[in-house]
Design an enzyme around this catalytic site. Structure first.
Site, PDB file in Angstrom:
ATOM      1  N   HIS A 154       9.570   9.530  12.364  1.00  0.00           N
ATOM      2  CA  HIS A 154       9.474  10.861  12.984  1.00  0.00           C
ATOM      3  C   HIS A 154       8.906  10.773  14.396  1.00  0.00           C
ATOM      4  O   HIS A 154       8.032  11.555  14.785  1.00  0.00           O
ATOM      5  CB  HIS A 154       8.649  11.816  12.118  1.00  0.00           C
ATOM      6  N   CYS A 155       9.389   9.816  15.150  1.00  0.00           N
ATOM      7  CA  CYS A 155       8.976   9.600  16.550  1.00  0.00           C
ATOM      8  C   CYS A 155       7.493   9.247  16.681  1.00  0.00           C
ATOM      9  O   CYS A 155       6.866   9.515  17.697  1.00  0.00           O
ATOM     10  CB  CYS A 155       9.305  10.815  17.416  1.00  0.00           C
ATOM     11  N   THR A 156       6.921   8.655  15.627  1.00  0.00           N
ATOM     12  CA  THR A 156       5.502   8.282  15.668  1.00  0.00           C
ATOM     13  C   THR A 156       5.299   6.866  15.143  1.00  0.00           C
ATOM     14  O   THR A 156       4.337   6.606  14.413  1.00  0.00           O
ATOM     15  CB  THR A 156       4.639   9.262  14.842  1.00  0.00           C
TER      16      THR A 156
END
Length: 197
Positions: A154-156
């Site tokens: 999730h883009c993390t």
């Protein structure tokens, strides 16, 4: 959001985060900054005057509107904004808050489930893991039951690396969801736990 009160230079909004189409959004910029910035692409309607020697760009915001605009997406985004305004953002927020509280309480009943992030004031995005099972495996088993979740970083990815996890399963709740959807998610997770156990 009252951009003048916040005194922001720029504010960006993704259309799909407001129930609109993908591929479009909103960019607010102070006129003084927008006048200083050059256009990032060229095309029709962004030029005031052009010769072989010099190009003069149209005034803001037209100098950033090169070529044929995303007409369908703009209409869809406008409809999404109208829909949210018709319901009322505060009503949506209150409903999603109740739904999130229900979901957190229900998900706590799933054996081996642990939340990744337990903010006091959380939004409708709930990230979790189930035992030592890879999030993608949980996602596939839920998908086979007609339950849509997202899995991954999730883009993390740096945060996941710091926590030593391969990613998470994320259930996202919105105004169009119901407690029945959450009950189906919990039931699906219990089936997944049984299959993976």
């Amino acid at each position: 959001i009252k951009v003048h009160e916040l005194d922001v230079d720029f504010l960006a909004l993704s259309g799909h985060k407001l129930f609109g189409p993908t591929g479009i959004g909103i960019l607010y910029g102070k006129e003084s900054w927008l006048e200083k910035l050059p256009p990032y692409q060229g095309g029709g309607d962004m030029i005031k005057h052009v010769t072989f020697e010099k190009t003069t760009y149209a005034d803001v915001p037209l100098k950033f509107e090169a070529g044929t605009p995303a007409i369908c997406e703009a209409i869809g985004l406008g409809a999404a904004v109208a829909w949210v305004n018709k319901i009322g953002i505060h009503k949506i927020q209150a409903y999603e808050h109740q739904l999130t509280e229900y979901a957190v309480a229900a998900l706590k009943q799933v054996e081996g489930l642990r939340f990744i992030g337990e903010a006091k004031h959380r939004s409708g995005a709930i990230s979790f893991l189930v035992g030592d099972t890879h999030p993608s495996d949980v996602g596939v088993l839920l998908d086979q039951q007609g339950i849509a979740v997202r899995t991954g970083h999730h883009c993390t990815q740096p945060l996941c690396d710091r926590f030593g996890i391969p990613g998470t399963v994320r259930a996202s709740l919105a105004v169009y969801n119901t407690t029945a959807d959450i009950d189906k998610l919990v039931e699906g997770l219990r089936k997944a736990v049984t299959l993976l156990g």
